[in-house]
Motif scaffolding. Structure first.
Motif, PDB file in Angstrom:
ATOM      1  N   UNK A   5       0.859  -1.175   0.000  1.00 28.82           N
ATOM      2  CA  UNK A   5       0.000   0.000   0.000  1.00 28.82           C
ATOM      3  C   UNK A   5       0.900   1.230   0.000  1.00 28.82           C
ATOM      4  N   UNK A   6       0.721   2.076  -0.997  1.00 28.25           N
ATOM      5  CA  UNK A   6       1.635   3.190  -1.221  1.00 28.25           C
ATOM      6  C   UNK A   6       0.972   4.524  -0.886  1.00 28.25           C
ATOM      7  N   UNK A   7       1.800   5.512  -0.719  1.00 26.24           N
ATOM      8  CA  UNK A   7       1.283   6.867  -0.526  1.00 26.24           C
ATOM      9  C   UNK A   7       0.570   7.306  -1.805  1.00 26.24           C
ATOM     10  N   UNK A   8      -0.478   8.094  -1.670  1.00 27.65           N
ATOM     11  CA  UNK A   8      -1.225   8.518  -2.862  1.00 27.65           C
ATOM     12  C   UNK A   8      -0.314   9.130  -3.928  1.00 27.65           C
ATOM     13  N   UNK A  35       6.370   6.219  -9.128  1.00 20.96           N
ATOM     14  CA  UNK A  35       7.712   6.516  -8.612  1.00 20.96           C
ATOM     15  C   UNK A  35       8.386   5.247  -8.131  1.00 20.96           C
ATOM     16  N   UNK A  36       7.656   4.424  -7.364  1.00 18.54           N
ATOM     17  CA  UNK A  36       8.241   3.174  -6.884  1.00 18.54           C
ATOM     18  C   UNK A  36       8.516   2.230  -8.042  1.00 18.54           C
ATOM     19  N   UNK A  37       7.590   2.113  -8.978  1.00 17.72           N
ATOM     20  CA  UNK A  37       7.789   1.186 -10.096  1.00 17.72           C
ATOM     21  C   UNK A  37       9.026   1.572 -10.904  1.00 17.72           C
ATOM     22  N   UNK A  96      -7.808  -1.951  -9.340  1.00 20.92           N
ATOM     23  CA  UNK A  96      -8.889  -1.434  -8.503  1.00 20.92           C
ATOM     24  C   UNK A  96      -8.386  -0.547  -7.370  1.00 20.92           C
ATOM     25  N   UNK A  97      -7.084  -0.360  -7.277  1.00 19.42           N
ATOM     26  CA  UNK A  97      -6.510   0.466  -6.212  1.00 19.42           C
ATOM     27  C   UNK A  97      -5.282   1.180  -6.770  1.00 19.42           C
ATOM     28  N   UNK A  98      -5.380   2.483  -7.037  1.00 18.27           N
ATOM     29  CA  UNK A  98      -4.261   3.195  -7.652  1.00 18.27           C
ATOM     30  C   UNK A  98      -3.048   3.313  -6.755  1.00 18.27           C
ATOM     31  N   UNK A  99      -3.192   2.941  -5.489  1.00 17.81           N
ATOM     32  CA  UNK A  99      -2.068   3.034  -4.556  1.00 17.81           C
ATOM     33  C   UNK A  99      -1.592   1.657  -4.103  1.00 17.81           C
ATOM     34  N   UNK A 100      -1.823   0.642  -4.940  1.00 21.32           N
ATOM     35  CA  UNK A 100      -1.396  -0.715  -4.599  1.00 21.32           C
ATOM     36  C   UNK A 100      -0.458  -1.249  -5.682  1.00 21.32           C
ATOM     37  N   UNK A 108      12.721   4.310  -1.650  1.00 22.34           N
ATOM     38  CA  UNK A 108      11.661   3.299  -1.748  1.00 22.34           C
ATOM     39  C   UNK A 108      10.697   3.399  -0.572  1.00 22.34           C
ATOM     40  N   UNK A 109      11.228   3.471   0.639  1.00 23.34           N
ATOM     41  CA  UNK A 109      10.368   3.515   1.818  1.00 23.34           C
ATOM     42  C   UNK A 109       9.513   4.782   1.857  1.00 23.34           C
ATOM     43  N   UNK A 110       9.991   5.848   1.245  1.00 25.14           N
ATOM     44  CA  UNK A 110       9.220   7.090   1.224  1.00 25.14           C
ATOM     45  C   UNK A 110       7.930   6.953   0.414  1.00 25.14           C
ATOM     46  N   UNK A 111       7.845   5.941  -0.455  1.00 22.75           N
ATOM     47  CA  UNK A 111       6.624   5.747  -1.253  1.00 22.75           C
ATOM     48  C   UNK A 111       5.600   4.875  -0.535  1.00 22.75           C
ATOM     49  N   UNK A 112       5.983   4.208   0.562  1.00 21.99           N
ATOM     50  CA  UNK A 112       5.174   3.137   1.134  1.00 21.99           C
ATOM     51  C   UNK A 112       4.470   3.538   2.418  1.00 21.99           C
ATOM     52  N   UNK A 113       3.219   3.098   2.547  1.00 18.84           N
ATOM     53  CA  UNK A 113       2.516   3.128   3.812  1.00 18.84           C
ATOM     54  C   UNK A 113       2.574   1.781   4.517  1.00 18.84           C
ATOM     55  N   UNK A 114       2.524   0.697   3.746  1.00 23.90           N
ATOM     56  CA  UNK A 114       2.561  -0.652   4.330  1.00 23.90           C
ATOM     57  C   UNK A 114       3.162  -1.626   3.330  1.00 23.90           C
ATOM     58  N   UNK A 115       4.130  -2.412   3.793  1.00 22.11           N
ATOM     59  CA  UNK A 115       4.752  -3.427   2.932  1.00 22.11           C
ATOM     60  C   UNK A 115       4.714  -4.806   3.581  1.00 22.11           C
TER      61      UNK A 115
END
Length: 200
Positions: free
Chosen positions: A10-13, A18-20, A46-50, A83-90
């Motif tokens: 789950x990524x930041x909006x 950026x992560x990809x 179905x989830x633009x932040x996944x 990388x971690x700056x893009x993530x809310x949950x990994x």
């Protein structure tokens, strides 16, 4: 069969691309260099932040060695903050046994079907005898996986525990499944995924 991780981040909006870009530029070859097989990478439709991806290892000991080499090595250490700056949950990670999966070239959308059976062995038998032939006429199931219950050999990266899953992939649009309520604890989860094109 190999040890496979199905990882859902789950990524930041707005941070997925950026992560990809970072992942494709640095982390594919960086992991492969230490013996990790990087499988399919996907945008969740179905989830633009996944961001969803797979990687595999020959066995649990090999997983521990490869993950130590990568996460203590220069590629991750050099890019982990970005990388971690893009993530809310990994931490949404299923540890599985199976062949791994990468989308065939030109396959279009991919669907990952995740089932939580009441009895994994009974459901696996039902799948092979009845469900696989039924699905084969419409959307043949690919790369069937089951939970690997071995202890996590790299505890710095959590995996989901206390559950048993059977999952498979299909290509093309989502197709309705037959009634599986007699075999499952809950309705199947279906992830609609768009493969990330390989970096040219």
């Amino acid at each position: 069969m190999t040890i496979v991780e199905l990882r859902q981040y789950t990524l930041r909006p707005g941070a997925r691309d950026t992560l990809i870009e970072l992942f494709e530029r640095e982390f594919v070859t960086g992991q492969e260099a230490v013996g990790i097989t990087v499988g399919g990478r996907f945008r969740d439709l179905d989830d633009p932040d996944r961001f969803v991806w797979l990687r595999s290892f020959p066995d649990m000991d090999g997983r521990a060695r490869a993950l130590r080499a990568f996460y203590h090595g220069p590629v991750w250490q050099g890019h982990r903050e970005a990388a971690n700056a893009t993530m809310l949950d990994s931490d949404d990670v299923l540890l599985l046994r199976g062949p791994g999966f990468s989308a065939p070239d030109g396959a279009g959308p991919v669907v990952a079907t995740i089932c939580h059976p009441v009895d994994a062995d009974a459901f696996a038998g039902h799948f092979e005898q009845h469900l696989r032939p039924e699905l084969a006429d419409r959307t043949p199931p690919l790369a069937v996986h089951r939970t690997e219950h071995a202890e996590n050999t790299f505890p710095a990266l959590p995996v989901r525990t206390g559950e048993d899953v059977v999952l498979w992939f299909t290509t093309g649009d989502t197709a309705p499944l037959p009634d599986l309520s007699a075999y499952l604890k809950s309705a199947p989860q279906q992830l609609r995924l768009a493969p990330v094109p390989p970096r040219s």
